[in-house]
Design an enzyme around this catalytic site. Sequence first.
Site, PDB file in Angstrom:
ATOM      1  N   LYS A 179       0.883  -1.177   0.000  1.00 28.30           N
ATOM      2  CA  LYS A 179       0.000   0.000   0.000  1.00 28.30           C
ATOM      3  C   LYS A 179       0.915   1.221   0.000  1.00 28.30           C
ATOM      4  O   LYS A 179       1.429   1.621   1.041  1.00 28.30           O
ATOM      5  CB  LYS A 179      -0.874  -0.026   1.250  1.00 28.30           C
ATOM      6  CG  LYS A 179      -2.219   0.674   1.120  1.00 28.30           C
ATOM      7  CD  LYS A 179      -2.170   2.135   0.748  1.00 28.30           C
ATOM      8  CE  LYS A 179      -1.872   3.032   1.935  1.00 28.30           C
ATOM      9  NZ  LYS A 179      -1.686   4.452   1.520  1.00 28.30           N
ATOM     10  N   GLU A 254       9.214   1.474  11.236  1.00 29.21           N
ATOM     11  CA  GLU A 254      10.287   2.428  10.945  1.00 29.21           C
ATOM     12  C   GLU A 254       9.657   3.807  11.015  1.00 29.21           C
ATOM     13  O   GLU A 254       8.946   4.209  10.106  1.00 29.21           O
ATOM     14  CB  GLU A 254      10.856   2.194   9.547  1.00 29.21           C
ATOM     15  CG  GLU A 254      11.443   0.820   9.321  1.00 29.21           C
ATOM     16  CD  GLU A 254      12.837   0.661   9.895  1.00 29.21           C
ATOM     17  OE1 GLU A 254      13.306   1.558  10.636  1.00 29.21           O
ATOM     18  OE2 GLU A 254      13.452  -0.370   9.621  1.00 29.21           O
ATOM     19  N   CYS A 288      13.605  10.487   7.228  1.00 35.94           N
ATOM     20  CA  CYS A 288      13.453  10.048   8.625  1.00 35.94           C
ATOM     21  C   CYS A 288      14.778  10.174   9.362  1.00 35.94           C
ATOM     22  O   CYS A 288      14.822  10.511  10.533  1.00 35.94           O
ATOM     23  CB  CYS A 288      12.941   8.623   8.674  1.00 35.94           C
ATOM     24  SG  CYS A 288      13.910   7.509   7.692  1.00 35.94           S
ATOM     25  N   GLU A 384       9.920  16.325  15.473  1.00 33.44           N
ATOM     26  CA  GLU A 384      10.333  16.134  14.088  1.00 33.44           C
ATOM     27  C   GLU A 384       9.598  17.118  13.185  1.00 33.44           C
ATOM     28  O   GLU A 384       8.374  17.152  13.160  1.00 33.44           O
ATOM     29  CB  GLU A 384      10.009  14.700  13.667  1.00 33.44           C
ATOM     30  CG  GLU A 384      10.585  14.363  12.324  1.00 33.44           C
ATOM     31  CD  GLU A 384      10.194  12.971  11.873  1.00 33.44           C
ATOM     32  OE1 GLU A 384       9.014  12.621  12.008  1.00 33.44           O
ATOM     33  OE2 GLU A 384      11.067  12.241  11.386  1.00 33.44           O
TER      34      GLU A 384
HETATM   35  P1  NAD Z   1       1.995   8.625   7.638  1.00 35.36           P
HETATM   36  O1  NAD Z   1       2.111   7.821   8.859  1.00 35.36           O
HETATM   37  O2  NAD Z   1       0.933   9.650   7.547  1.00 35.36           O
HETATM   38  O3  NAD Z   1       1.792   7.692   6.354  1.00 35.36           O
HETATM   39  C1  NAD Z   1       2.629   6.595   6.080  1.00 35.36           C
HETATM   40  C2  NAD Z   1       1.822   5.541   5.365  1.00 35.36           C
HETATM   41  O4  NAD Z   1       0.825   5.058   6.254  1.00 35.36           O
HETATM   42  C3  NAD Z   1       1.084   6.035   4.122  1.00 35.36           C
HETATM   43  O5  NAD Z   1       1.118   5.023   3.130  1.00 35.36           O
HETATM   44  C4  NAD Z   1      -0.335   6.213   4.624  1.00 35.36           C
HETATM   45  O6  NAD Z   1      -1.302   6.075   3.620  1.00 35.36           O
HETATM   46  C5  NAD Z   1      -0.435   5.071   5.619  1.00 35.36           C
HETATM   47  N1  NAD Z   1      -1.467   5.243   6.631  1.00 35.36           N
HETATM   48  C6  NAD Z   1      -1.987   6.392   7.129  1.00 35.36           C
HETATM   49  N2  NAD Z   1      -2.958   6.120   8.042  1.00 35.36           N
HETATM   50  C7  NAD Z   1      -3.031   4.773   8.135  1.00 35.36           C
HETATM   51  C8  NAD Z   1      -3.825   3.880   8.923  1.00 35.36           C
HETATM   52  N3  NAD Z   1      -4.748   4.322   9.778  1.00 35.36           N
HETATM   53  N4  NAD Z   1      -3.622   2.560   8.779  1.00 35.36           N
HETATM   54  C9  NAD Z   1      -2.684   2.088   7.933  1.00 35.36           C
HETATM   55  N5  NAD Z   1      -1.933   2.879   7.152  1.00 35.36           N
HETATM   56  C10 NAD Z   1      -2.092   4.208   7.247  1.00 35.36           C
HETATM   57  O7  NAD Z   1       3.420   9.262   7.446  1.00 35.36           O
HETATM   58  P2  NAD Z   1       3.899  10.183   6.268  1.00 35.36           P
HETATM   59  O8  NAD Z   1       3.418  11.571   6.490  1.00 35.36           O
HETATM   60  O9  NAD Z   1       3.542   9.563   4.979  1.00 35.36           O
HETATM   61  O10 NAD Z   1       5.493  10.083   6.455  1.00 35.36           O
HETATM   62  C11 NAD Z   1       6.182  10.922   7.300  1.00 35.36           C
HETATM   63  C12 NAD Z   1       6.637  10.193   8.540  1.00 35.36           C
HETATM   64  O11 NAD Z   1       7.240   8.957   8.234  1.00 35.36           O
HETATM   65  C13 NAD Z   1       7.696  10.958   9.289  1.00 35.36           C
HETATM   66  O12 NAD Z   1       7.407  10.977  10.670  1.00 35.36           O
HETATM   67  C14 NAD Z   1       8.973  10.183   9.029  1.00 35.36           C
HETATM   68  O13 NAD Z   1       9.980  10.323   9.954  1.00 35.36           O
HETATM   69  C15 NAD Z   1       8.491   8.795   8.898  1.00 35.36           C
HETATM   70  N6  NAD Z   1       9.416   7.995   8.085  1.00 35.36           N
HETATM   71  C16 NAD Z   1      10.227   7.085   8.706  1.00 35.36           C
HETATM   72  C17 NAD Z   1      11.148   6.343   7.978  1.00 35.36           C
HETATM   73  C18 NAD Z   1      12.039   5.330   8.646  1.00 35.36           C
HETATM   74  O14 NAD Z   1      12.597   4.481   7.974  1.00 35.36           O
HETATM   75  N7  NAD Z   1      12.223   5.345   9.947  1.00 35.36           N
HETATM   76  C19 NAD Z   1      11.233   6.517   6.601  1.00 35.36           C
HETATM   77  C20 NAD Z   1      10.395   7.453   5.992  1.00 35.36           C
HETATM   78  C21 NAD Z   1       9.479   8.185   6.757  1.00 35.36           C
END
Ligand code: NAD
Length: 482
Positions: A179, A254, A288, A384
Site C-alpha cells: 500500500k 520504521e 526520517c 520532528e
Molecule cells: P503517515 O504515517 O501519515 O503515512 C505513512 C503511510 O501510512 C502512508 O502510506 C499512509 O497512507 C499510511 N497510513 C496512514 N494512516 C493509516 C492507517 N490508519 N492505517 C494504515 N496505514 C495508514 O506518514 P507520512 O506523512 O507519509 O510520512 C512521514 C513520517 O514517516 C515521518 O514521521 C517520518 O519520519 C516517517 N518515516 C520514517 C522512515 C524510517 O525508515 N524510519 C522513513 C520514511 C518516513
Amino acid sequence: MLQDLWFDPAKCLIGGEWVAPSGGATLPLFDPSTGEEIGAIARGGAADIDAAVASATAAWQGAWGRTPAAERGRILTALGRLVAEKVDVLARIEAADVGKPLKQARADALALARYLEFYGGAADKLHGDTIPYLDGYTVYTLREPHGVTGHIVPWNYPMQIIGRSVGAALATGNACVLKPAEDACLTALAFADLARQVGLPEGALNVVPGLGSEAGAALTAHPGVHHISFTGSVATGAMVQEAAARNVVPVTLELGGKSPQIVFEDADLEAALPFLVNAGIQNCGQTCSASSRILVQRKLYEQLAEFMGARYAALRVGRAVDDLDAGPLISAKQKGLVEGFLARGEGLEIAGQAQLGDLPDGGYYVAPTLFSGVAPDHTLAQDEVFGPVQVIIPFDDEAEAVQIANGTDYGLVAGVWTRDGARQMRMAKAIRAGQVFLNNYGAGGGVELPFGGIGKSGHGREKGFEALYGFTTLKTVAAFHG
Ligand code: NAD
C-alpha cells in the site's frame, strides 16, 4: 497525465492484472513543483485489499511458494537489472510525483536496483542451524517465510523503502501486498509492473494505492496478513501496531527521528561541513534519518554557525526538473506543517536561510532555515519537523553532549565528529540510536547496513541480512531416532 507512464495509475495491480478499484474511485495527483493537478490515482479500499490478500495467499501457497530460493534470487537480480536500465524514466516519474530534484530521484532508483541485487544474491544464502541435543535426537531449524506480508510505505523515499522492505520479503519467499502513500504511488506501480515483466509469478506482489484510513487500515486489520512492515509517522505506526495486535501479527515499525550530529572541538571541520548541512536539507528535510540537530562544542560554536549559515544562504531551491539543492515539499499539507514550525521559531536567531527565487506560485516551497542558540527543550529541538529546518545547540563537554543527544523521544541515527579514537568508542556506546556514524553521516546509505530505531523511532530492523531474519519465522525440528 505524465508522458513517461506506460500504465494507468488509476488502477491497482492485483494477481498480475491491472484492475480498476472496486467502485472505480480515484484520488487527484498533484505536481508539488507547481501545485497543478496532473492526473488521478486509484483510491483502493477494503474490497481491493481483500482481493490482493487472496491473490498473495494463492501465490504463497502456489507457484511462488514452490519457487526455489536460487530462482527467487535470479528473478530479483533480473528485476534489479531492469530497474537499473529504467533509472532515468523512474527518476522522472518520481520527480514529478514527489517534487524530488532529479539527481536525488535518480539516486533512489539506483538504490532500489542495488537492494534487488543484494537481496537477489542473498536469497539462497539464508539457512537454519543444526543443534547438538540429547542422545538419539537430531535437531535443526528451518527459516520459513511468514506467508503474506503487508507493506505500508510513505511518500518521502518510495523506491528505497520498497526496495528494502519488499525486496527482503520476496527474497525469503513471502507474497506481498503493498500500500504505497496516497501522495506517491507511481514508482510503486511502475516497480510492480517491471517485476511482472521479469517473470515474478502473479500474486507474489500486489499493489493497492489509496488512503491510509481506507486501504491502509484494511490491510493492517486483515486476518489473512501474517507480517506488517510499516514506515511512516509515530501516530500512524501506533495505530498499525494496535490493529496488528488484534490478529497477533508481528510488525516492523520504521518511524521518525530527531537525529543529532555532534561536533567536538577536535573535529575535522572541513570534512564535516558538507555532511552537517546536506543531512538536513536532502529531500528538502523530508528524511526520517535527517540530521535536524547539530550539537557543537562551545569553542567551535560561533565559527560553525557562521560556516553553516553561509552554506544555507547559498542553497538554491527550485522545481524538481531544475535539479537544484532542494525542491518543494510533498504537499500543501506538509508545507503548512513546516511553516507552523518556522513560526514557532520566531524570536530565535537565524544563522542562515536560503532565498527563494522566482518559483511557480502554486508549488509547495519553504526556505531552508538554520536556527542557532536553540535550547535543547525547544519544540524545534525536540519534535520532528520533516522539512528543511536545522537547529544548532551548544554543549560544553562529552557528558552534556550525550545528555542532549539522548534527550528526545527518538533514537534513529546519530553522527559524531571527533579525531579522538577513545571518545569515538565511548560515544558510540553511549548514544541511544539504531545507527551511529563516526566521522561521517549516513555511510552512503549502504543497503548492507541494518537500519531501524529505538524509542519512538520504532522497532525491528530492515536492510542488510538482518531484514531477512525479520521476514522469516524460525521452526525447530526435533527428530528422535534412538
Ligand atoms: P503517515 O504515517 O501519515 O503515512 C505513512 C503511510 O501510512 C502512508 O502510506 C499512509 O497512507 C499510511 N497510513 C496512514 N494512516 C493509516 C492507517 N490508519 N492505517 C494504515 N496505514 C495508514 O506518514 P507520512 O506523512 O507519509 O510520512 C512521514 C513520517 O514517516 C515521518 O514521521 C517520518 O519520519 C516517517 N518515516 C520514517 C522512515 C524510517 O525508515 N524510519 C522513513 C520514511 C518516513
